[in-house]
Design a protein around this motif. Sequence first.
Motif, PDB file in Angstrom:
ATOM      1  N   LEU A   1       7.005   9.700   2.061  1.00  0.00           N
ATOM      2  CA  LEU A   1       6.668   8.649   1.103  1.00  0.00           C
ATOM      3  C   LEU A   1       6.306   7.418   1.909  1.00  0.00           C
ATOM      4  CD1 LEU A   1       9.607   9.332  -1.366  1.00  0.00           C
ATOM      5  CD2 LEU A   1       7.223  10.045  -1.615  1.00  0.00           C
ATOM      6  N   ASN A   2       5.032   7.064   1.891  1.00  0.00           N
ATOM      7  CA  ASN A   2       4.505   6.038   2.796  1.00  0.00           C
ATOM      8  C   ASN A   2       4.297   4.716   2.062  1.00  0.00           C
ATOM      9  OD1 ASN A   2       4.386   8.126   4.658  1.00  0.00           O
ATOM     10  ND2 ASN A   2       2.240   8.587   4.214  1.00  0.00           N
ATOM     11  N   ILE A   3       4.757   3.655   2.715  1.00  0.00           N
ATOM     12  CA  ILE A   3       4.637   2.325   2.132  1.00  0.00           C
ATOM     13  C   ILE A   3       4.337   1.334   3.257  1.00  0.00           C
ATOM     14  CG2 ILE A   3       7.163   1.998   2.274  1.00  0.00           C
ATOM     15  CD1 ILE A   3       6.976   0.350  -0.311  1.00  0.00           C
ATOM     16  N   SER A   4       3.496   0.366   2.993  1.00  0.00           N
ATOM     17  CA  SER A   4       3.225  -0.679   3.983  1.00  0.00           C
ATOM     18  C   SER A   4       2.957  -1.983   3.255  1.00  0.00           C
ATOM     19  CB  SER A   4       2.054  -0.309   4.897  1.00  0.00           C
ATOM     20  OG  SER A   4       0.873  -0.106   4.147  1.00  0.00           O
TER      21      SER A   4
ATOM     22  N   PHE B   1       0.862  -1.195   0.000  1.00  0.00           N
ATOM     23  CA  PHE B   1       0.000   0.000   0.000  1.00  0.00           C
ATOM     24  C   PHE B   1       0.891   1.234   0.000  1.00  0.00           C
ATOM     25  CE2 PHE B   1      -2.441  -3.382   1.980  1.00  0.00           C
ATOM     26  CZ  PHE B   1      -3.627  -3.321   1.261  1.00  0.00           C
ATOM     27  N   PHE B   2       0.386   2.314  -0.626  1.00  0.00           N
ATOM     28  CA  PHE B   2       1.202   3.505  -0.839  1.00  0.00           C
ATOM     29  C   PHE B   2       0.414   4.782  -0.518  1.00  0.00           C
ATOM     30  CE2 PHE B   2       2.214   0.174  -3.874  1.00  0.00           C
ATOM     31  CZ  PHE B   2       3.574  -0.013  -3.678  1.00  0.00           C
TER      32      PHE B   2
ATOM     33  N   GLY C   1      11.078  -1.947  -3.928  1.00  0.00           N
ATOM     34  CA  GLY C   1      12.101  -2.910  -4.300  1.00  0.00           C
ATOM     35  C   GLY C   1      13.050  -3.209  -3.149  1.00  0.00           C
ATOM     36  N   LEU C   2      13.419  -2.178  -2.394  1.00  0.00           N
ATOM     37  CA  LEU C   2      14.310  -2.380  -1.249  1.00  0.00           C
ATOM     38  C   LEU C   2      13.609  -3.170  -0.139  1.00  0.00           C
ATOM     39  CD1 LEU C   2      16.112   1.101  -1.071  1.00  0.00           C
ATOM     40  CD2 LEU C   2      17.001  -1.059  -1.979  1.00  0.00           C
ATOM     41  N   ALA C   3      12.299  -2.972  -0.004  1.00  0.00           N
ATOM     42  CA  ALA C   3      11.535  -3.745   0.980  1.00  0.00           C
ATOM     43  C   ALA C   3      11.486  -5.228   0.599  1.00  0.00           C
ATOM     44  CB  ALA C   3      10.127  -3.183   1.120  1.00  0.00           C
ATOM     45  N   LEU C   4      11.394  -5.499  -0.699  1.00  0.00           N
ATOM     46  CA  LEU C   4      11.330  -6.888  -1.179  1.00  0.00           C
ATOM     47  C   LEU C   4      12.689  -7.578  -1.149  1.00  0.00           C
ATOM     48  CD1 LEU C   4       9.018  -6.383  -4.298  1.00  0.00           C
ATOM     49  CD2 LEU C   4       8.448  -7.753  -2.286  1.00  0.00           C
ATOM     50  N   ASP C   5      13.742  -6.798  -1.325  1.00  0.00           N
ATOM     51  CA  ASP C   5      15.100  -7.344  -1.447  1.00  0.00           C
ATOM     52  C   ASP C   5      15.542  -8.123  -0.204  1.00  0.00           C
ATOM     53  OD1 ASP C   5      18.042  -7.397  -2.151  1.00  0.00           O
ATOM     54  OD2 ASP C   5      18.044  -6.091  -0.382  1.00  0.00           O
TER      55      ASP C   5
ATOM     56  N   ILE D   1       5.390   2.516   7.037  1.00  0.00           N
ATOM     57  CA  ILE D   1       6.768   3.004   6.994  1.00  0.00           C
ATOM     58  C   ILE D   1       6.749   4.335   6.252  1.00  0.00           C
ATOM     59  CG2 ILE D   1       9.111   2.534   6.192  1.00  0.00           C
ATOM     60  CD1 ILE D   1       8.194  -0.482   6.040  1.00  0.00           C
ATOM     61  N   GLU D   2       7.181   5.387   6.936  1.00  0.00           N
ATOM     62  CA  GLU D   2       7.262   6.712   6.311  1.00  0.00           C
ATOM     63  C   GLU D   2       8.730   7.009   6.017  1.00  0.00           C
ATOM     64  OE1 GLU D   2       5.511   9.786   8.687  1.00  0.00           O
ATOM     65  OE2 GLU D   2       3.459   9.143   8.260  1.00  0.00           O
ATOM     66  N   PHE D   3       9.040   7.184   4.744  1.00  0.00           N
ATOM     67  CA  PHE D   3      10.389   7.642   4.402  1.00  0.00           C
ATOM     68  C   PHE D   3      10.340   9.157   4.305  1.00  0.00           C
ATOM     69  CE2 PHE D   3      14.073   8.511   1.721  1.00  0.00           C
ATOM     70  CZ  PHE D   3      15.042   7.809   2.430  1.00  0.00           C
ATOM     71  N   LYS D   4      11.110   9.836   5.170  1.00  0.00           N
ATOM     72  CA  LYS D   4      10.933  11.262   5.402  1.00  0.00           C
ATOM     73  C   LYS D   4      12.122  12.116   4.960  1.00  0.00           C
ATOM     74  CE  LYS D   4       8.754  12.137   9.370  1.00  0.00           C
ATOM     75  NZ  LYS D   4       7.326  12.183   8.992  1.00  0.00           N
ATOM     76  N   ALA D   5      13.154  11.486   4.371  1.00  0.00           N
ATOM     77  CA  ALA D   5      14.419  12.192   4.180  1.00  0.00           C
ATOM     78  C   ALA D   5      14.546  12.934   2.852  1.00  0.00           C
ATOM     79  CB  ALA D   5      15.586  11.201   4.324  1.00  0.00           C
TER      80      ALA D   5
END
Length: 365
Positions: A162-165, A3-4, A273-277, A250-254
Amino acid sequence: MFFFGIEHEVAFLNHEGKLADFSCTKFADFHQIVENLPLYPNDYPQLRVGDAGIKKKRWYIEGFERFADSEKVIDCLAKGIEIRTTIHSTIQGAIDELTTSFSLLREVAGSFGFSPVLLSFNPYTSIFEPQPPLNDFEIRQLQAYPDEQTAYIYMVSYGPDLNISVADLPIESVIDIGQKLTYYSPYIVPFSYSSPFYDRSLWEGLSVRTFIRTGKRSATLVFVEKPEQLIKSVPSLTKIARIPAEIGRIEFKACDSCDDFSIYAGLLALLKGLALDKTLHGRATIPDGNLHQISAKLGFDNEEILLNATKILQTAEDALGNHPDIEFLTPLKVILANRKTKSHQLIETFQNLGSIEETLKRTYV
């Protein structure tokens, strides 16, 4: 199942062509804009409204809330308007909603004499001092939350969340992804660089926002359900979810802000992709401030940043396999191949025009 979502901060020039920040803009100036934007009742309970009631819509005023000697909010010192999307099962869905919401915001803001400009750091001031000074209640509130003590940074900086779950992922695995993104953050953020101005002139690098902010504030924030799942750190890596929809987010805030939303799509695909890796082993609970500063000054002209950015982009592409989201990585590949960020474009425009304001007017075209 991923989810995004995206939260995107927008800065404005006012009718005089000046930056509409806390030095010259009242809450009411932005409130009239938000009031004239639509309310979508079906957005809830996905979106958090908050205690102050400021966050009722997909758009809300971003700023520093002032309190009386109690929980009662009496004012909000405004720096801009934030757009947040609802939760989407596809990257394209989040980008489409952000694009629509931005178009609506631009139209309504224009009717009140405000025009959006791309900013990631206030080019005129790096100092935020609340006036009147903080009262005893406010001081106690800030002391209770270490991250809130860096309000002087967030009031002069602008950037996305940038939010991902991932559905049904154990919280330990979610935190692990958060630590992974924190570790690799110095190599992710250069794709977004857009803050080359500082103290009314050109700064000596590409992202003054990253140089000042990351390390003192979180690169990644993971929302957990229970207090025992929190990891103690300053800045925070974990935070208690405030509504059920936040659990596992997960919020990527940088990153810096982008006026080309296809770069957000690329960054979300990179994060996915980094989450799947399963091959990258770097993990960090707090961001590496020194490495972020090297990244902020030199970007892809630094050999270590370039090599690792190339590595993580390839790793994400491999992890995505034959999923259509792989196409979203294309703008990032172009940036990396040319070693040119939005900051390079802004620097060139400024050198031609000699004016920060005129340079900013050429963003969001």
